[in-house]
Design a protein around this motif. Sequence first.
Motif, PDB file in Angstrom:
ATOM      1  N   SER A  46       4.450  14.581  64.572  1.00 27.49           N
ATOM      2  CA  SER A  46       5.316  15.223  63.521  1.00 27.49           C
ATOM      3  C   SER A  46       5.300  16.503  64.167  1.00 27.49           C
ATOM      4  CB  SER A  46       4.201  15.143  62.302  1.00 27.49           C
ATOM      5  OG  SER A  46       3.056  15.765  62.599  1.00 27.49           O
ATOM      6  N   THR A  47       4.464  17.459  63.823  1.00 27.84           N
ATOM      7  CA  THR A  47       4.859  18.948  64.245  1.00 27.84           C
ATOM      8  C   THR A  47       3.992  19.520  65.465  1.00 27.84           C
ATOM      9  OG1 THR A  47       4.965  21.119  63.642  1.00 27.84           O
ATOM     10  CG2 THR A  47       3.585  19.686  62.240  1.00 27.84           C
ATOM     11  N   ALA A  48       4.406  19.253  66.619  1.00 30.54           N
ATOM     12  CA  ALA A  48       3.614  19.531  67.749  1.00 30.54           C
ATOM     13  C   ALA A  48       3.622  21.099  67.961  1.00 30.54           C
ATOM     14  CB  ALA A  48       4.156  18.937  69.146  1.00 30.54           C
ATOM     15  N   GLN A  49       4.353  21.773  67.438  1.00 31.17           N
ATOM     16  CA  GLN A  49       4.345  23.390  67.439  1.00 31.17           C
ATOM     17  C   GLN A  49       4.485  23.785  66.321  1.00 31.17           C
ATOM     18  OE1 GLN A  49       6.244  25.624  70.768  1.00 31.17           O
ATOM     19  NE2 GLN A  49       6.555  27.119  69.394  1.00 31.17           N
ATOM     20  N   SER A  51       4.155  26.773  64.388  1.00 27.51           N
ATOM     21  CA  SER A  51       4.637  28.083  63.924  1.00 27.51           C
ATOM     22  C   SER A  51       5.575  28.575  65.329  1.00 27.51           C
ATOM     23  CB  SER A  51       3.373  28.887  64.011  1.00 27.51           C
ATOM     24  OG  SER A  51       2.493  29.028  64.936  1.00 27.51           O
ATOM     25  N   ARG A  52       6.319  29.611  64.961  1.00 32.05           N
ATOM     26  CA  ARG A  52       7.043  30.225  66.053  1.00 32.05           C
ATOM     27  C   ARG A  52       6.142  31.257  66.646  1.00 32.05           C
ATOM     28  NH1 ARG A  52      11.692  32.204  61.875  1.00 32.05           N
ATOM     29  NH2 ARG A  52       9.841  31.484  60.766  1.00 32.05           N
ATOM     30  N   VAL A  53       6.411  31.636  67.788  1.00 33.67           N
ATOM     31  CA  VAL A  53       5.523  32.648  68.899  1.00 33.67           C
ATOM     32  C   VAL A  53       5.862  33.839  67.755  1.00 33.67           C
ATOM     33  CG1 VAL A  53       5.537  33.953  70.693  1.00 33.67           C
ATOM     34  CG2 VAL A  53       6.051  31.434  70.756  1.00 33.67           C
ATOM     35  N   GLU A  57       2.963  31.738  60.231  1.00 35.17           N
ATOM     36  CA  GLU A  57       3.359  30.559  59.730  1.00 35.17           C
ATOM     37  C   GLU A  57       2.668  29.290  59.876  1.00 35.17           C
ATOM     38  OE1 GLU A  57       7.498  30.075  60.377  1.00 35.17           O
ATOM     39  OE2 GLU A  57       7.317  29.822  62.464  1.00 35.17           O
ATOM     40  N   TYR A  59       3.558  25.032  59.483  1.00 35.10           N
ATOM     41  CA  TYR A  59       4.242  23.818  58.853  1.00 35.10           C
ATOM     42  C   TYR A  59       3.459  22.507  58.678  1.00 35.10           C
ATOM     43  CZ  TYR A  59       8.324  26.664  59.538  1.00 35.10           C
ATOM     44  OH  TYR A  59       9.199  27.814  59.369  1.00 35.10           O
ATOM     45  N   ARG A  62       2.910  20.912  55.026  1.00 35.24           N
ATOM     46  CA  ARG A  62       4.061  20.006  54.358  1.00 35.24           C
ATOM     47  C   ARG A  62       4.484  18.707  55.269  1.00 35.24           C
ATOM     48  NH1 ARG A  62       9.839  22.038  52.419  1.00 35.24           N
ATOM     49  NH2 ARG A  62      10.764  19.913  52.712  1.00 35.24           N
ATOM     50  N   PHE A  63       4.448  19.205  56.647  1.00 35.08           N
ATOM     51  CA  PHE A  63       5.287  18.441  57.639  1.00 35.08           C
ATOM     52  C   PHE A  63       4.223  17.647  58.662  1.00 35.08           C
ATOM     53  CE2 PHE A  63       8.231  21.495  56.435  1.00 35.08           C
ATOM     54  CZ  PHE A  63       9.278  20.904  56.129  1.00 35.08           C
ATOM     55  N   ASN A 104       9.960  13.887  56.614  1.00 34.92           N
ATOM     56  CA  ASN A 104      10.159  14.279  57.711  1.00 34.92           C
ATOM     57  C   ASN A 104      11.597  13.566  58.603  1.00 34.92           C
ATOM     58  OD1 ASN A 104       7.971  15.787  57.764  1.00 34.92           O
ATOM     59  ND2 ASN A 104       6.969  15.064  59.661  1.00 34.92           N
TER      60      ASN A 104
ATOM     61  N   LYS B 172      11.555  24.492  69.093  1.00 36.51           N
ATOM     62  CA  LYS B 172      10.324  24.432  68.535  1.00 36.51           C
ATOM     63  C   LYS B 172       9.923  25.451  67.807  1.00 36.51           C
ATOM     64  CE  LYS B 172       8.636  20.677  71.434  1.00 36.51           C
ATOM     65  NZ  LYS B 172       7.540  19.674  71.398  1.00 36.51           N
ATOM     66  N   PRO B 173       9.289  25.481  66.717  1.00 38.42           N
ATOM     67  CA  PRO B 173       8.896  24.400  65.935  1.00 38.42           C
ATOM     68  C   PRO B 173       9.880  23.104  65.608  1.00 38.42           C
ATOM     69  CG  PRO B 173       7.978  26.225  65.045  1.00 38.42           C
ATOM     70  CD  PRO B 173       9.004  26.520  65.831  1.00 38.42           C
ATOM     71  N   ASN B 174       9.404  21.956  65.881  1.00 34.35           N
ATOM     72  CA  ASN B 174      10.463  20.975  66.215  1.00 34.35           C
ATOM     73  C   ASN B 174      10.652  20.172  64.644  1.00 34.35           C
ATOM     74  OD1 ASN B 174       7.722  20.037  66.527  1.00 34.35           O
ATOM     75  ND2 ASN B 174       8.245  18.061  67.257  1.00 34.35           N
ATOM     76  N   ILE B 175       9.812  20.059  63.942  1.00 30.06           N
ATOM     77  CA  ILE B 175       9.751  19.676  62.607  1.00 30.06           C
ATOM     78  C   ILE B 175       9.386  20.740  61.607  1.00 30.06           C
ATOM     79  CG2 ILE B 175       8.571  17.890  61.237  1.00 30.06           C
ATOM     80  CD1 ILE B 175      10.469  16.823  63.180  1.00 30.06           C
ATOM     81  N   MET B 202      12.708  13.724  66.955  1.00 30.00           N
ATOM     82  CA  MET B 202      12.416  13.475  65.676  1.00 30.00           C
ATOM     83  C   MET B 202      13.156  13.938  64.546  1.00 30.00           C
ATOM     84  SD  MET B 202       8.425  12.314  65.780  1.00 30.00           S
ATOM     85  CE  MET B 202       8.033  13.833  66.414  1.00 30.00           C
ATOM     86  N   PRO B 206      17.364  15.327  58.084  1.00 32.82           N
ATOM     87  CA  PRO B 206      16.362  15.363  56.923  1.00 32.82           C
ATOM     88  C   PRO B 206      17.079  16.646  55.856  1.00 32.82           C
ATOM     89  CG  PRO B 206      15.567  16.804  58.588  1.00 32.82           C
ATOM     90  CD  PRO B 206      16.629  16.246  59.056  1.00 32.82           C
ATOM     91  N   TRP B 208      15.570  18.903  54.548  1.00 37.21           N
ATOM     92  CA  TRP B 208      15.074  20.462  54.795  1.00 37.21           C
ATOM     93  C   TRP B 208      15.753  20.838  55.849  1.00 37.21           C
ATOM     94  CZ3 TRP B 208      12.877  19.954  59.682  1.00 37.21           C
ATOM     95  CH2 TRP B 208      12.392  18.591  59.879  1.00 37.21           C
ATOM     96  N   ARG B 383       7.520  23.631  74.707  1.00 37.63           N
ATOM     97  CA  ARG B 383       6.683  24.707  74.486  1.00 37.63           C
ATOM     98  C   ARG B 383       6.730  25.476  75.739  1.00 37.63           C
ATOM     99  NH1 ARG B 383       1.838  21.290  71.918  1.00 37.63           N
ATOM    100  NH2 ARG B 383       2.988  19.680  72.910  1.00 37.63           N
TER     101      ARG B 383
END
Lengths: 430, 430
Positions: A46-49, A51-53, A57, A59, A62-63, A104, B172-175, B202, B206, B208, B383
Amino acid sequence: MQQADIDGFYADPSQIDPEEYLLLDLYFECSGDPRSAAAHLCSEQSTAQWSRVGVAEDYRPRFAAKVIDLVVEGRRATTSYPLDPPVAGPVSACRVRIAHPHANFGPRLANMLSAVLGEGAFFAPGIPIVKLLDIQFPSAFLAQFQGPQFGIDGLRQLWNVHARPFFFGVIKPNIGLPPGPFAELAEQAWLGGLDIAKDDEMLADPDWSPLADRSALLGAARQRAEQATGETKVYLANITDEVDRLAELHDLAVANGANAVMLNALPVGLSAVRMLRRHARVPLVAHFPFIAAMSRLPNFGVHTRVLTKLQRLAGCDVIIMPGFGSRMMTSEAEVLENVAACTAPMGPIRPALPVPGGSDSAATLEAVHRHIGHADFGFVPGRGVFGHPGGPRDGAASLRQAWDAIARGLSVAEHARNQPALRAALERFG
Amino acid sequence: MQQADIDGFYADPSQIDPEEYLLLDLYFECSGDPRSAAAHLCSEQSTAQWSRVGVAEDYRPRFAAKVIDLVVEGRRATTSYPLDPPVAGPVSACRVRIAHPHANFGPRLANMLSAVLGEGAFFAPGIPIVKLLDIQFPSAFLAQFQGPQFGIDGLRQLWNVHARPFFFGVIKPNIGLPPGPFAELAEQAWLGGLDIAKDDEMLADPDWSPLADRSALLGAARQRAEQATGETKVYLANITDEVDRLAELHDLAVANGANAVMLNALPVGLSAVRMLRRHARVPLVAHFPFIAAMSRLPNFGVHTRVLTKLQRLAGCDVIIMPGFGSRMMTSEAEVLENVAACTAPMGPIRPALPVPGGSDSAATLEAVHRHIGHADFGFVPGRGVFGHPGGPRDGAASLRQAWDAIARGLSVAEHARNQPALRAALERFG
């Protein structure tokens, strides 16, 4: 991941809305901490990162895919299967249930496969061995699929087959025989009592048996057989081909008298099956090439029941699958799980007819029926009909005779004494 | 099969026309006689009943798959992997080369998969363990496929990238990230030196992050970045979706400024990739979800090189694959075999650009380049660019700085002393 990061990939089942998640059951083996490994399994799918640097935040609420149950079943000295590169040292064998948010990707088969059988499942750090064992869909997701057009009840009405199995036969010689004699064999089998004469899954539209010619001859033969027998007869045309030809081949075959079409579901792709479902006017039959390559090993890949469910979701009215007996290298339990995956309740999605096949004949019908426990299945011999010593008419008759015995509670062997076609089948194939 | 029947599935290599056959190399383990088992492997994948009952005919000379080489490598006390149902007793470990007549199905990917990875390979009597190791195509077969539209040379001209690797980055964030900030991140990375900013495999269409909105913003950002840098920049849009939407999404993304499109090749199906190839006006990139499920175990399933060749045949200009390093659970030899499958001569089919990926950053570029031995590859951090502590602009710059050192024969670590973005990358990811 740090401990706090791991926590973001766990949830209490009571805290999530079940309509928003697919449920995935997986087996895995990990060399490190199982709780961390399961979090990685969720993160990667799903979401491997998240938040932004430099931006506050997250994600994940929800994700993120989320672990809702994790059981460490035991420790093993090594992975179930040796790997290259090798994995050193002991591993933990685990079962996990993951809730994966379907928003997703949305109600799309190709994207769902990417999420649940992609890099997330197979390249999660520390998890070299993994198998997707099961998948469950909420009704909000299922409602966006058509599923089978006819279902088992619809097939029984359409083909006028009641209170007994559907008798399929794979026309043989499967490869090489020109359309003329091929149609003659099918006609003989229909006259003998076969319901559905089918193309082999490897016979499609080659130069030496063009679908146009073959379906025209088979369509005409089918109509003659219907008139002769007073029964509904089915020619199941294999239209497996490049995906941009499927609709065209469906139309051609149906115009020529085919009244069902077959696709090799994984080779054309599940999404192409769904595409054809939107177009098809006749029942859609799936065959199983390629599936064993990803499903045979008990602890790696994807369980066949997942792919059976996906074929049903994609819209297949009939699902041909590896059946009982040592030839098909599938445990009785697994065959029955796939039969159940065809028929168990699935929201608004109709049941598919399960057809467990493999080296069947009149000699195996009783055992198949006993294993399944009811008559809502298809039976699909090849040589059992077309290799019968008396020819395909006797081959087909032998199936109906065997069923007569079973339906009347008689011994098939005893019934065969007065039924030469059945007797010859038991002698040859029993 | 009787001995005479077995002989019909063997041929001397000198006796067959190489233009009429695919060559298949398989590993298998069998419990009975290897010569008989290999004949069954051929029979099941071609003509399993080669004559009608009572008719003197034999379809094997023209239609049978034929063993042209068989080597028994050794005996094992049990199969490589325990199975359910279990296989008793010792087995022979064998390598076989089979010549399979492609006229049985014609130049169709879905039908070829059905023949070479179907019931024939995985349900041959007595062969519970089998892996398709390689496939070779004669030029008569290859000539009926388009293959990559651009190839590596075409991509270098189109994107103006010469004498160095192509630098990809997975945004990224990818999702979860909406299109606005998503495009901002890509623009920063392009300004820092990235060539190709790509959607995660992925992330598709969608609610969003609709592809329409995302591609419009990325397309505009790409053009600004091109003007600012004087370099060609690429937005690689993931258009993986149900197969009947692929052409429409390609057109939408390209109209909005995407200048390459990505498909998850196995989830959409290789045949759908080929369909899009006929339509596509921009380079086609393949990603690898689902492949590991059928390829990770050394002795079962299908070798990744087969699927790499098929993606190239289907028309992918770029093939993203599991790369070097323990994270991707793939041996160095296998990665290199897949790199070679992209670039080795293949009749009229152009080379595809190999992109071995997985947890890369400026810290791994030198090793990847050294493994491959030349610069005809793509490098695809996620990343490593978008998780760089200085943000994606510094992340992208760190890749170019690392390459500057490599190209000039300098130590990357020493070069980093005067290059803050590279230094920060090595500190974070090294």
